[in-house]
Design an enzyme around this catalytic site. Structure first.
Site, PDB file in Angstrom:
ATOM      1  N   GLU A 112       0.818  -1.203   0.000  1.00 30.04           N
ATOM      2  CA  GLU A 112       0.000   0.000   0.000  1.00 30.04           C
ATOM      3  C   GLU A 112       0.858   1.262   0.000  1.00 30.04           C
ATOM      4  OE1 GLU A 112      -2.555   0.418   3.326  1.00 30.04           O
ATOM      5  OE2 GLU A 112      -3.971   1.671   2.248  1.00 30.04           O
ATOM      6  N   ASP A 113       1.891   1.256   0.818  1.00 34.96           N
ATOM      7  CA  ASP A 113       2.639   2.495   1.023  1.00 34.96           C
ATOM      8  C   ASP A 113       3.885   2.636   0.162  1.00 34.96           C
ATOM      9  OD1 ASP A 113       0.749   3.230   2.818  1.00 34.96           O
ATOM     10  OD2 ASP A 113       1.835   2.449   4.562  1.00 34.96           O
TER      11      ASP A 113
END
Ligand code: MN
Length: 718
Positions: A81-82
């Protein structure tokens, strides 16, 4: 603070309470370095490196005593996600850390991407969308039980560090979401330790003043009560000791949020909450719990109606304990909770405790059931509309492989769908299925939580066209069709031609004219069919039907419901392991008929029924046999089902004509072949349809009575 990997490894081993093997150590260190690189340069609002977050989450996971796979997944849970911009992919994680880790990381990422808090609170979104979001969340969690444990630890760490966040709206939203979604999940799964902390942290941020006040009140009360509480602890402890019961007695304080909620719900003042402090007795085993209860009731009088036996009848989340309230010598109410060490661990860690014990599938089943219960509770809380409840039904079912892996299938899915979900080749070689240890028919509708085992036959030449009737999932059907397209293209084309011939008869024209007609040409263009061969093959596999084409020429034709309805399986003459309706094949070698002693053999394309004495089954291994019996109605003389059998009739030369005449008059489908002739005997082979062995016996007797017939015997092989 970032520590060297070796120190980290040491911390994790301490939390897990065990030494890791070399391979596990390597994997963990690799993940540690991988995550550190991935999050390089990222900061949290606290000013700390982002990497510290995933390290802390992994430590919480280790504290739950899960396995290394879960700890590694926790380290990697934010990579997808990051760190998207750095090009990290799920495939890469699968390659480097294995498919289990990838599955868990994927699940956690999916939950994060759902933005559940925003969606649940968004007034402009319909209930249906909210519901779908919750369902997706459950699905992500159900992919692997460790997904939700990593997610809960992730949330716990974020809540612990929420005070660093600057945006008050974000703080409030995260806290509300924690109370609405994550604490209830933790509760439902029985992980009370995490639930309490989540609730208190959310409470602290949502009602800071109430929280501060309450904290002070509790602290004051505790110090006020310290002497008395200790007196109670010692009194009960001593009594247990002199009765020879090994037990540990402690004082337990309710967590802040539950006190506060109780005050709000019951509209009570703090001083009126009398069960603020309770005694907790931890014994070695269940029997000691009841003995301890007896002791407690002998030194203090129980308050009538306050005793609860959650050991005999555990709470729905698995909580086990004895609860009683007594009146002490000071005239005070005192709540006592008694449970064994194992029950205590379960009360704190719920199903996570079972995970640590590796109790397997049963736990996993319960897990899913509880997630689903949680889902329905949230939904009923979420709905202002009564009719939402009818939407409660999930449009998917979760079932398990024998190894406990969860598979999602559309509602109504059958074992054949399951087989294809595992692997296309497993599907192609499907020979039967066991659900929860019992054989089921191919049209069995899979139920939530079923454990499904597919029986495969490696020698099978591939699927049967019949399977299309039982496959509920479009993906399964597509796979079966593709198989036929590739392997049996010609057969499908032939079937398709047959359909076209029928159409040409109906329209009194020729197949060629039909194919050249503008209507068909347009139809083909519209449906992306490139050639007439392609059209025929699609007619052959049923994706285009006779009626689809007929409608083009006779638009007014009343279309029959052309969706193929499966033939009634009740017609199956054989009961397999006590179950009717299972699709079976009659062996072509021994031609069993109702009444014959039979066995079932799991074989190519399902279960094949052989005569018990069939020589072809001599070398079949034991585990391929299933118990079968004839269905009663097929044994009766009223039976309307006919099965083929072979007879050999020895008739004196010149007398064969009377056999032919007799068989003709029977009006049964048959075939007579003169096999060989001796000087004065003719051997006739008769292939004939009979109802059952009684019917066959009658037939043989009659044949024997015919003039010139010497012998009649049944042929097992032909
Ligand atoms: Mn995170």
């Amino acid at each position: 603070m970032i520590v060297v990997a070796e120190k980290y490894l040491e911390d994790i081993e301490k939390l897990l309470g065990k030494k890791l093997g070399d391979e596990e150590q390597d994997l963990l260190i690799k993940a540690y370095e991988f995550a550190r690189q991935a999050h390089e340069g990222q900061m949290r609002e606290s000013g700390e490196p982002f990497f510290t977050h995933v390290v802390e989450v992994s430590k919480l996971v280790a504290e739950l005593k899960l396995d290394v796979t879960a700890v590694v997944s926790a380290l990697l849970h934010d990579v997808l996600e990051d760190c998207k911009d750095k090009g990290y992919t799920l495939e890469q994680i699968a390659d480097e850390f294995g498919s289990e880790v990838a599955r868990i990381v994927d699940g956690v990422t999916k939950i994060n991407e759902l933005n559940i808090e925003t969606k649940i609170e968004d007034e402009t979104l319909s209930s249906r969308i909210k519901l779908a979001t919750l369902q997706k969340m459950i699905m992500a969690m159900a992919a692997d039980l460790r997904v939700i444990l990593v997610k809960l630890c992730d949330r716990l760490h974020n809540m612990r560090t929420l005070h660093h966040v600057k945006d008050p709206e974000k703080i409030a939203r995260k806290s509300r979401e924690t109370l609405k979604i994550y604490a209830p999940i933790a509760h439902k799964l029985g992980i009370h330790r995490i639930m309490w902390e989540l609730e208190d942290l959310a409470f602290k941020h949502l009602h800071p003043d109430d929280y501060r006040k309450l904290k002070k009140l509790v602290a004051r009360k505790l110090s006020e009560r310290e002497r008395v509480t200790n007196m109670y602890i010692n009194k009960l402890g001593d009594a247990l000791k002199s009765a020879g019961i090994k037990a540990e007695v402690t004082g337990r304080v309710k967590h802040f949020y539950s006190i506060w909620r109780k005050m709000k719900e019951k509209n009570k003042e703090f001083d009126e909450i009398y069960d603020l402090i309770a005694l907790r007795v931890i014994t070695d085993d269940k029997d000691a719990c009841y003995s301890a209860l007896g002791i407690a009731h002998s030194i203090w009088n129980p308050v009538p109606g306050r005793f609860k036996d959650y050991i005999a009848v555990p709470k729905s989340n698995g909580y086990k304990s004895l609860h009683t309230t007594v009146i002490t010598e000071r005239g005070e109410y005192l709540e006592i909770q008694i449970r064994s060490r194992k029950m205590h661990e379960e009360a704190e860690y719920g199903l996570a405790a079972h995970w640590a014990y590796k109790e397997g599938l049963d736990t996993k089943n319960k897990w899913i059931t509880r997630l689903i219960e949680w889902h329905s509770e949230v939904v009923s809380g979420l709905s202002h509309l009564k009719d939402l409840e009818t939407e409660l039904e999930m449009d998917e079912v979760f079932v398990f492989t024998p190894k406990g892996e969860v598979k999602h299938l559309p509602k109504g899915a059958t074992p054949i769908d399951f087989a294809y979900t595992i692997h296309t080749e497993i599907g192609h070689h499907y020979a039967g299925a066991k659900v929860n240890g019992r054989m089921v028919p191919i049209n069995y509708e899979l139920q939530m939580g079923d454990v499904v085992e597919i029986i495969v036959n490696k020698n099978s030449s591939g699927p049967s066209l019949d399977w299309l009737k039982y496959a509920k999932s479009p993906r399964t059907r597509a796979k079966i069709r593709r198989f036929f397209k590739e392997k049996y293209h010609q057969e499908l084309v032939e079937r398709g031609k047959e359909v076209l011939r029928r159409l040409s008869k109906r329209l009194s024209t020729s197949v060629d004219e039909i194919l050249e007609s503008e209507k068909i040409q347009n139809f083909m263009i519209k449906n992306g069919i490139g050639s007439t061969e392609d059209l025929m093959s699609r007619l052959g596999d049923g994706s285009i039907t006779f009626y689809d084409l007929l409608k083009l020429f006779e638009p007014t034709v009343v279309t029959k419901k052309h969706k193929k309805t499966p033939k009634s399986l009740k017609q199956s003459p054989v009961i397999v392991e006590g179950l009717t309706g299972i699709d079976v094949n009659m062996a072509g070698c021994c031609h069993p008929i109702p009444g014959d002693p039979i066995v079932g053999v799991i074989s190519r394309r399902g279960i094949t029924i052989h005569h018990e004495k069939c020589s072809n089954i001599k070398n079949v291994p034991d585990d391929k046999f299933v118990e079968v019996t004839w269905a009663r109605q097929f044994l009766s003389t009223d039976s309307t089902v006919y099965l083929p059998t072979w007879l050999e009739i020895e008739v004196r030369s010149g007398k064969a004509g009377s056999i032919v005449a007799y068989v003709e008059h029977l009006n049964l489908s048959h075939k007579l072949v003169v096999n060989r002739k001796d000087d004065n005997v003719t051997f006739i082979k008769l292939h004939i349809l009979v109802k059952n062995s009684t019917h066959l016996e009658e037939l043989i007797n009659t044949l024997k009575g015919i003039d010139g017939v010497e012998k009649v015997r049944r042929l097992r092989h032909n």
